[in-house]
Motif scaffolding. Structure first.
Motif, short mmCIF file in Angstrom:
data_model
loop_
_atom_site.label_atom_id
_atom_site.label_comp_id
_atom_site.label_asym_id
_atom_site.label_seq_id
_atom_site.Cartn_x
_atom_site.Cartn_y
_atom_site.Cartn_z
N LEU A 172 0.85 -1.18 0.00
CA LEU A 172 0.00 0.00 0.00
C LEU A 172 0.89 1.24 0.00
O LEU A 172 1.65 1.47 0.94
N LEU A 173 0.82 2.00 -1.08
CA LEU A 173 1.71 3.16 -1.20
C LEU A 173 1.14 4.41 -0.52
O LEU A 173 1.87 5.33 -0.20
N SER A 174 -0.16 4.44 -0.34
CA SER A 174 -0.80 5.63 0.24
C SER A 174 -1.19 5.36 1.68
O SER A 174 -2.36 5.30 2.02
N ALA A 175 -0.19 5.19 2.55
CA ALA A 175 -0.47 4.73 3.91
C ALA A 175 -0.18 5.78 4.98
O ALA A 175 0.11 5.45 6.12
N SER A 176 -0.23 7.05 4.60
CA SER A 176 -0.10 8.10 5.61
C SER A 176 -0.81 9.34 5.08
O SER A 176 -1.15 9.41 3.90
N PHE A 177 -1.02 10.30 5.97
CA PHE A 177 -1.63 11.56 5.53
C PHE A 177 -0.69 12.37 4.63
O PHE A 177 -1.10 13.34 4.01
N GLN A 178 0.57 11.95 4.55
CA GLN A 178 1.49 12.59 3.60
C GLN A 178 1.23 12.07 2.18
O GLN A 178 1.52 12.76 1.20
N ASP A 179 0.72 10.85 2.09
CA ASP A 179 0.55 10.21 0.78
C ASP A 179 -0.91 10.16 0.33
O ASP A 179 -1.19 10.00 -0.85
N TYR A 180 -1.81 10.23 1.28
CA TYR A 180 -3.24 10.18 0.99
C TYR A 180 -3.79 11.57 1.30
O TYR A 180 -3.76 12.02 2.45
N THR A 181 -4.25 12.25 0.27
CA THR A 181 -4.59 13.67 0.44
C THR A 181 -6.00 13.83 0.99
O THR A 181 -6.98 13.55 0.31
N MET A 182 -6.07 14.27 2.23
CA MET A 182 -7.37 14.58 2.84
C MET A 182 -7.72 16.04 2.54
O MET A 182 -6.83 16.89 2.50
N PRO A 183 -9.00 16.35 2.34
CA PRO A 183 -9.38 17.76 2.18
C PRO A 183 -9.05 18.53 3.45
O PRO A 183 -9.35 18.06 4.56
N ARG A 184 -8.40 19.66 3.28
CA ARG A 184 -8.07 20.52 4.42
C ARG A 184 -8.86 21.83 4.31
O ARG A 184 -9.46 22.11 3.26
N ALA A 185 -8.83 22.60 5.39
CA ALA A 185 -9.68 23.79 5.47
C ALA A 185 -9.43 24.76 4.31
O ALA A 185 -10.34 25.45 3.87
#
Lengths: 156, 770
Positions: free
Chosen positions: B687-700
């Motif tokens: 799994l390459l997207s295993a942190s908030f650095q790699d998986y982009t969450m919507p931010r404010a």
């Protein structure tokens, strides 16, 4: 190792292993569980507290760095009878949902308002961009911070 | 009425949360608490040749280490999914899984051993020195390859990777419609894999009382009674009375916490084995690897039209990735997807085939929307493609095909019949809100700054309110009210909403109503909160419970006022004798109902009511969303400039809380459209997207403020007229945003972009088209 610090205005001491983070110190030594473990690597902001007035990710700071310094957590911000304007406006707009990100979000906003009493919408969004929230879409949080700023300017 | 139904009442829950006094599972500390850590597979597919735990077991502070062999020798049961027999075509193949695997690991993150130690760091240190000898096998993680059949078989002995197939509709009718059609729009529509990322990572504490032989599980779970049922009956084979499940404050669920997980079993098992309470708390990287993922479906779609632009038929052959182990809720998204492919449109012939494939990835399961966003995405992408191909304006082609309000109730070519909806009126309102008619001017302005601008809409519908529900209202002898809810609030604000309702129904002060939920020793039965069901089904059950309280109250009032109960009327908290000034307040009735002696037996003890509401076919919340974007062609970056939603969730109980639900849902939908993507390595299966650095969450700072309008069309399916509200935002946002992005890129020759529409994808598409 021993550390002496001020938490929410009270002098505290703790004897802890040197690898203890500020977050663990707060949660496990003093049972102040308002700061949350959301990622433990400084990406989500759920553990945000104020150290000497500055918002920090408490999961990234070692407790040993706190010697002689002052920490403010959500538990120190207000009580039921006397909400901080941020808390009051978060309540008025229903800005929180599950509540998990709330303590960190409010403390990031508090630092912003102390430095910038009249922030623009963009400045508020920037100030809380390090605090992830999955429930709310941020709109009501940004609005509540703006309302709190206005209230604090009018009734300092 | 102050604090009554329809008012923007602030949340009862908030003071606690605002002071940091929420109590989530990880906030619970217990004497003698020990910690568990799960050692997980680092391979996507491998045979376990051997596990050596002896050195790890000897580490000071280690209490014990459990493996899959121990699981089998202790006789624990396996976790499986329910497959809907009404939709099933052919045979369903599951490989029910244990909470610890043995012999094989079938995905990265599969649980191999459970280490229990005095501290979490000791448990982690011990896990690091467990030796596992793996024989690495080829893996299949990429759905596009899996559906073509060109990948290894995940479970040895199977002929293909298909676990089960759902089907619905009439293939012959569709074939006939296609042969008579003037146009056919064809596309392969990809709905990418995403993950929930509730801000509270999953957390469980297991306790075993040897004297009482009773387990207690604290778990961040949306459906504690369901967890008790499954864990007691299927895993430990004990009576349900021997397991108490408590879901305290839960930091976001979104469906991902709708079923129990293996770790819930592990903490209970270890608590019994080692006579200690055991806590397991997911690390964030572990959440990424082990929380059920969602969506991940690729569909071959064909939609036929007559010469006038009216849809005559739809064929969807879809492939879902359900992961290596079918999660307890693993069949739910494919089910809603299959059932809802007529959407808001009048489509005379529909055929859906939904194949669900094993892959070497973690399970997929419901996440906000659960199948509904996937079906709406297909219909709305096809409508925009048809708009281009047939050269009909996107609003007009929808207008020709939307089911009109005077066609209600409307029986679709699939299973559902819709009872109500004003789809065209809602679209027109949204078009007006979005100021669509002046879009060309805004586009020119963007172009003058060197930017591309696009606008896109999505008309959508979803199915809400599954299952029946039980609610109980109890007055205590002091006259205050407790609602015992079978639902579970984890951010939705049920205590506020139910208090508004009970205050309205029974005329008691809003402040006097309290909520009990999330504890199976206090809530005898309930189905928890999933599928936008709490206010619709739970709220309707609360109405029925209130009716029972009123009926009992009338009997008590009749007794006290010395008249027949038939002569008693109830109005806003007061029982009165018709045509007289004799009356008695409900609070007084509640107090008197607790009279210990000289009280007629037939009046019972205390004042309470139980309501059970059967939701039947449920209801169909719907709406229209319009997104407007600006795209920087130099960088590929999309800026969401405006987001309009006009939604019908039926009667609105609390507009303040409804706004929050819509905002949150929209943001999760926009997240998928623009940012979020679960990426597995194509060959190795990491799994390459295993942190908030790699998986982009919507931010404010990624989002605009939303323009939200309610267009309530009360449903007749429940006594309150409410429709589900929790998921609509998530259903409409991905197609609205994608349609807007593609609209912006159209003048440059780009006709499709897969989600998420990242700067990289757009930049590459623009270069390719140029």
């Amino acid at each position: 190792m021993d550390v002496e610090l001020i938490i929410n205005g009270e002098e505290k001491t703790a004897s802890i292993p040197p690898e203890t983070t500020l977050l663990k110190l707060l949660r496990e030594e003093f049972y102040l569980t308002g700061a949350k473990t959301g990622c433990d690597v400084g990406d989500c902001g759920a553990c945000t507290v104020l150290v000497d007035g500055e918002a920090v990710n408490s999961c990234l700071m070692l407790a040993g760095q706190l010697q002689g310094r002052s920490v403010e957590t959500i538990e120190g911000l207000a009580n039921l009878e006397d909400f901080h304007p941020l808390q009051k406006n978060f309540e008025d707009l229903g800005s929180l949902q599950c509540g998990f990100c709330g303590p960190g979000m409010i403390l990031s906003a508090k630092q912003l308002l102390e430095e910038n009493p009249e922030p623009t919408k963009q400045e508020i969004q920037d100030a809380i961009a390090g605090n992830l929230c999955r429930c709310t879409g941020y709109t009501k949080i940004v609005e509540a911070v703006a309302d709190a700023a206005k209230e604090m300017r009018e009734e300092p | 009425m102050k604090n009554g139904v329809g008012q923007p009442v602030t949340r009862k829950e908030d003071p606690k949360f605002l002071m940091g006094r929420g109590r989530y599972v990880d906030d619970i500390d217990l004497p003698d608490l020990a910690y568990g850590f799960v050692l997980r597979s680092i391979h996507a597919n491998a045979k376990i040749r051997s596990i050596n735990t002896s050195e790890a077991k000897a580490l000071p502070g280690v209490i014990g280490i459990l493996t899959g062999d121990d699981y089998v020798s202790d006789g624990l049961g396996v976790i499986h999914a329910e497959i809907n027999p009404n939709l099933l075509k052919g045979e369903a193949i599951q490989y029910p899984h244990a909470a610890l695997v043995r012999e094989y690991v079938k995905c990265v993150g599969a649980p191999v051993a459970f280490v229990v130690a005095e501290t979490q760091s000791i448990a982690k240190d011990a896990a690091e020195i467990i030796e596992i000898d793996y024989e690495i096998l080829e893996s299949a993680t990429d759905l596009s390859k899996v559906r073509s059949g060109n990948t290894p078989i995940v479970w040895e002995g199977m002929k293909s990777n298909v676990s089960f197939t759902y089907g619905m509709g009439d293939a012959e009718k569709v074939a006939a419609a296609f042969s008579d059609s003037a146009h056919i729009v064809k596309s392969t529509v990809v709905n990418n894999r995403i993950t929930t990322n509730a801000m509270e990572p999953r957390c469980s504490i297991g306790i075993f009382e040897p004297g009482e032989e009773k387990f207690t599980l604290y778990s961040s779970n949306q459906r504690p009674n369901n967890a008790r049922q499954a864990i007691a009956n299927e895993i430990f084979e004990i009576s349900e009375a021997q397991l108490r499940v408590i879901s305290p404050d839960v930091g976001g669920g979104f469906g991902m916490k709708g079923s129990f997980y293996g770790e819930d079993v592990l903490v209970l098992w270890a608590a019994r084995k080692y006579s200690r309470p055991i806590k397991w708390n997911s690390e964030r990287s572990e959440s990424f690897v082990t929380d059920s993922h969602a969506r991940d479906v690729i569909s071959d779609c064909e939609m036929s039209f007559d010469a006038d632009g009216k849809v005559t038929g739809l064929r969807v052959h879809a492939d879902y990735n359900i992961g290596a182990y079918v999660a307890p809720g693993g069949s739910i998204s494919p089910m809603w997807f299959t059932l809802l492919l007529s959407g808001v449109y009048r489509i005379p012939a529909v055929e859906v085939v939904t194949r669900c494939h094993f892959t070497n990835t973690i399970s997929t399961a419901p996440y906000r929307g659960a199948g509904r966003p996937e079906s709406a995405f297909i219909l709305e992408r096809l409508m925009d493609m048809a708009s281009n191909q047939l050269n009909i304006d996107p609003i007009e082609i929808r207008r020709k095909n939307l089911i009109t309000s005077d066609e209600m109730p409307y029986q679709t070519a699939l299973m559902f019949s819709y009872d109500s909806g004003e789809f065209i009126e809602i679209m027109d309102e949204a078009v007006k809100e979005a100021n669509w008619s002046e879009f060309e001017e805004r586009k020119k302005e963007s172009e003058s700054k060197g930017k591309l601008r696009g606008i896109g809409l999505a008309c959508y519908l979803e199915g809400a309110a599954p299952f029946n529900e039980r609610m109980e209202i109890r007055f205590d002898s002091g006259g205050t009210v407790t609602v015992v809810a079978g639902t579970h609030s984890h951010g939705q604000g049920h205590e506020t909403i139910y208090s508004q309702m009970v205050s309205d129904f029974l005329g008691v002060p809003y402040e006097s109503v309290h909520l009990v939920q999330g504890d199976t020793d206090k809530v005898p039965m309930g189905r928890g909160t999933v599928g936008s069901r709490s206010i619709t089904v739970g709220g309707s059950a609360l109405r029925l419970a209130s009716d029972e309280v009123i009926e009992k109250g009338k009997k008590i009032a009749g007794h006290l006022l010395e008249v027949s109960p038939e002569d008693i009327e109830f109005n806003n908290g007061t029982f009165s004798v018709a045509g007289t000034d004799k009356s008695i307040d409900i609070t007084e009735i509640a107090k008197r109902s607790h009279t210990p002696v000289m009280w007629p037996g037939e009046l019972g003890m205390g004042l309470e009511g139980v309501g059970v509401f059967q939701s039947g076919p449920g209801n169909f919340p719907n709406g229209c969303q319009i997104a407007e974007v600006e795209v920087d062609a130099e960088t590929g970056k999309v800026t969401l400039e405006n987001m309009v939603i006009v939604g019908d969730v039926g009667t609105v109980i609390n507009p303040l809380l409804l706004g929050g639900q819509i905002h949150g849902g929209l943001t999760q939908g926009i997240g998928q459209a623009l940012f979020e993507d679960v990426v597995y390595e194509k060959n190795g299966g990491q799994l390459l997207s295993a942190s908030f650095q790699d998986y982009t969450m919507p931010r404010a700072d990624d989002l605009p403020f939303y323009d939200i309008t309610s267009h309530p069309v009360p449903t007749k399916q429940n006594p309150l007229g409410v429709k589900g509200a929790g998921e609509t935002g998530t259903v409409g946002a991905p197609p609205a945003v994608l349609n807007a992005v593609i609209n912006a890129l159209q003048s440059k020759g780009v006709t499709d972009i897969e989600m998420p529409a990242t700067p990289e994808k757009i930049w590459l598409a623009l270069r390719k088209a140029a």
